[in-house]
Design an enzyme around this catalytic site. Structure first.
Site, PDB file in Angstrom:
ATOM      1  CG  ASP A  49     -54.610  14.734   4.168  1.00  0.00           C
ATOM      2  OD1 ASP A  49     -53.818  14.951   2.971  1.00  0.00           O
ATOM      3  OD2 ASP A  49     -55.015  13.565   3.761  1.00  0.00           O
TER       4      ASP A  49
HETATM    5  C1  BGC Z   1     -55.425  13.363   0.525  1.00  0.00           C
HETATM    6  C2  BGC Z   1     -54.321  13.468   0.613  1.00  0.00           C
HETATM    7  C3  BGC Z   1     -53.125  14.032  -0.638  1.00  0.00           C
HETATM    8  C4  BGC Z   1     -53.843  15.606  -0.422  1.00  0.00           C
HETATM    9  C5  BGC Z   1     -52.703  16.234  -1.275  1.00  0.00           C
HETATM   10  C6  BGC Z   1     -55.720  15.028   1.168  1.00  0.00           C
HETATM   11  O1  BGC Z   1     -56.988  15.778   0.529  1.00  0.00           O
HETATM   12  O2  BGC Z   1     -56.553  13.060   1.708  1.00  0.00           O
HETATM   13  O3  BGC Z   1     -54.100  12.036   0.527  1.00  0.00           O
HETATM   14  O4  BGC Z   1     -52.152  13.340  -0.502  1.00  0.00           O
HETATM   15  O5  BGC Z   1     -54.632  15.693  -0.581  1.00  0.00           O
HETATM   16  O6  BGC Z   1     -53.915  16.794  -2.937  1.00  0.00           O
END
Ligand code: BGC
Length: 665
Positions: free
Chosen positions: A229
């Site tokens: 993530d």
């Molecule tokens: C989120 C993800 C997301 C990523 C990219 C993170 O803060 O938890 O779900 O895909 O950011 O934007």
């Protein structure tokens, strides 16, 4: 390894550099070696490609795209074909925008109704979540780009999401929090998967060998790339060693040096790096080629129509006293509620789409055949009491035959990074409802919210329709349901508890400190309410229709369930048939019943269809902590076929052969 020839020609620095992102949403390229860069973008209910300044919180604008209903909405359709169609449209928009990896769907279990991201997730049930997510993945990947199911795993709250430690026993982990991911991986073969921020039993998900090696790769046969993530890498070298392929977003030179030093010091081997690089190169080459050969345009009108159909199929009719709905042509309606002019149709955070266009309830009503006597906003969206707005709404309500009252949660209530404080509608909305109902008892409440609410106000409306967060075309779908152009067929993918105090995780959710104890174990959602005998407002799997259905001629064995469903009413409609397994004499403790199969049947008035629902390896298994494997308790099981978890219409007893494993309890 597939790419030995290329990997052999790279030095250690080049190899290590490829295993982390160059910018917030792109990977590093090595043009001299024929390795292109690819783009990854959110997200679960539409493409959020940031062309300018990028961030992972959804702050800066992105390229316009179709905003589909959120996952908590489409889950209520229980329609895998619909999920696949939505996935395919999103995959097409992604490829058209040169996005190689679409960061979704999200399929964490809705452990508590308070999780700020429940709207991004499908259900409290892993079979429904897994099947819907698999459908999305099949759709997204149809044109060759990658889907990225997330967040793997046990990531069911937002508070301290980057530091919290989900302490969960192995049986609960396997049966509840991992089964959905297992279904996605085995049935849809996603090219990537995203690890969650949190730790699981003391080890970060992204460097968790048990999760990434033992389970994901060995048990399930995942052969794609694991992506962190955004900002979710703790120890990059340990991540690489234990199975995490790509660190995102852009950790700069530090991550590269860290990895090189780890190889030099013997903390990890160069073979670990090569193994991850091989996965990454497969992803990059495959998806880059798919993006290159894809057209740069898509049919925005067709996708808007699909978004409307998806919303229509997902709307859940929760109450309809004296058949107040559907409304007759020409019915005199008063429209009340701010959400009628400014729809609440998606959630906040990284999933937020810059919608191509957004329909409003007021606009859609113009073509509905209903006679509007006017509109009043009725309440302050942020919850401030406003007597003048309320008085104006009450006066309007008196002029109409029926009031269409659009209530819901405001934007700040449901957001990534923030859990809800309660399950309530704002007090000023409830007060307005009571005042409006006094003026006109024919009040229909239309709710926009991505997760369940307490409904102590239920007696104050004659009809209640849950539109969830219906996406950019949700308003038109809602109007179609109210007028009967669409016969509602959605059913709840999450139980609506009477009160937050009744919910099973309440004492161990978003508490003090880093540790999140999953003490309720298997007893999440209906698994808890039905086992403990706790009454609920609306059970899992519940939803009304303008027609009625009869169930008959059940035949079942351990491999499948066959029955006949008849539309006994006067309108065409669809029924979601659910199969639950129960073992009342179980020696291995288990929830009172668990969903094992479902199907959606479309029927003309008077029509009957015979449907067969296959039962797979997940129908009778449980995780045995002594043998450390899936086992089956032998004996008699009840297969309960119902219109909801609480409305079982037919039951069959089937004999199942067990695996004779020792009882761990
Ligand atoms: C989120 C993800 C997301 C990523 C990219 C993170 O803060 O938890 O779900 O895909 O950011 O934007």
């Amino acid at each position: 390894m597939k790419h030995t020839d290329i990997i052999r020609k790279l030095n250690l620095e080049q190899k290590c550099a490829l295993l982390s992102g160059e910018t917030v949403f792109t990977t590093r390229a090595l043009p001299g070696k024929g390795i292109p860069s690819i783009t990854l973008s959110d997200g679960p209910n539409g493409v959020r490609k940031q062309a300018g300044a990028a961030d992972h919180l959804g702050l800066n604008p992105s390229v316009p795209a179709t905003c589909f209903p959120t996952s908590s909405a489409t889950a209520c359709s229980w329609d895998e074909a619909l999920g696949e169609a939505v996935g395919e449209a999103m995959g097409e928009e992604a490829a058209a925008q040169e996005v190689a990896v679409l960061l979704g769907p999200g399929l964490n279990i809705q452990r508590s109704p308070l999780c700020g991201r429940d709207f991004e997730y499908f259900s409290e049930d892993p079979i429904l979540a897994g099947k819907m997510a698999a459908a999305y993945v099949r759709g997204i990947q149809k044109k060759g780009i990658a889907a990225c199911p997330k967040h793997f795993a046990a990531n069911s709250q937002e508070l301290r999401r980057m530091a919290s430690d989900s302490v969960v026993d192995e049986r609960t982990l396997r049966e509840l929090y991992l089964t959905g991911f297992e279904i996605v991986v085995k049935e849809a073969r996603p090219k990537t998967i995203m690890t969650s921020y949190n730790l699981i039993n003391g080890t970060y998900a992204n460097e968790n060998a048990h999760l990434l090696q033992d389970i994901l790769r060995k048990d399930w046969g995942f052969d794609g790339a694991v992506v962190t993530d955004w900002g979710g890498s703790n120890d990059h070298a340990l991540g690489v060693k234990n199975g995490s392929t790509l660190e995102m977003p852009a950790p700069g030179g530090d991550a590269v040096r860290e990895l090189m030093q780890a190889v030099q010091s013997g903390k990890i081997t160069e073979a670990d790096v090569d193994a991850r690089l091989d996965e990454l190169l497969t992803l990059v080459f495959d998806t880059h080629a798919a993006v290159q050969s894809h057209s740069r345009t898509f049919d925005a009108d067709a996708h808007h129509a699909l978004a409307r159909r998806a919303a229509a199929e997902s709307i859940v009719l929760l109450k309809n006293e004296n058949d107040l709905l559907p409304l007759a042509e020409g019915a005199k309606v008063a429209v009340i509620g701010d959400f009628a002019q400014t729809p609440r149709y998606q959630g906040a955070g990284s999933s937020a789409v810059n919608s191509i266009k957004v329909d409003t309830f007021l606009d859609c009503l113009k073509e509905s055949g209903l006679a509007s006597v006017g509109f009043a906003p009725g309440f302050d969206r942020q919850g401030k009491p406003d007597a003048a707005k309320q008085a104006e709404a009450v006066a309007l309500a008196q002029k109409a035959e029926v009031v269409l009252l659009c209530l819901g949660l405001d934007e700040i209530k449901e957001s990534e990074g923030l859990d809800r404080g309660d399950m309530r509608l704002a007090d000023n909305q409830i007060e307005l409802l009571k005042a409006v109902q006094q003026a006109n008892p024919n009040t229909v409440v239309i709710v926009s919210a991505g997760a369940s609410l307490e409904t102590p106000w239920l007696a104050h409306c004659r009809a209640l329709v849950y539109g969830a967060l219906g996406g950019q075309a949700g308003a038109g779908a809602m109007v179609d349901v109210l007028t009967g152009k669409i016969n509602p067929s959605g059913k709840l993918a999450e139980t609506w508890a009477n009160a937050h105090a009744d919910t099973p995780a309440k004492d161990n959710f978003a508490g003090a400190g880093r540790t999140v104890q999953y003490r309720e174990g298997l007893y999440v959602g209906y698994r808890y309410y039905q086992t403990a005998g706790v009454p609920v407002a609306f059970p899992f799997g519940y939803g009304l229709s303008y027609t009625s259905f009869a169930y008959s001629e059940l035949k079942a064995d351990a491999r499948s369930v066959t029955l006949t469903v008849t539309n006994t009413g006067s309108r065409a409609g669809a029924e979601i048939v659910q199969v639950y397994a129960a073992k009342p004499d179980a020696r291995i403790f288990r929830p009172a019943q668990e969903l094992k199969a479902f199907t959606k049947v479309w029927l003309e008035a008077g029509e009957s269809k015979t449907v067969t629902l296959p039962l797979d390896d997940k129908a009778f298994r449980y995780w045995n902590t002594k043998t450390d494997s899936w086992e089956v308790e032998g004996g008699t099981y009840e297969l309960r076929v119902g219109a909801s978890s609480a409305d079982i219409r037919l039951t069959a007893a089937v004999e199942v052969n067990g695996t004779s494993a020792p009882n761990p309890y």
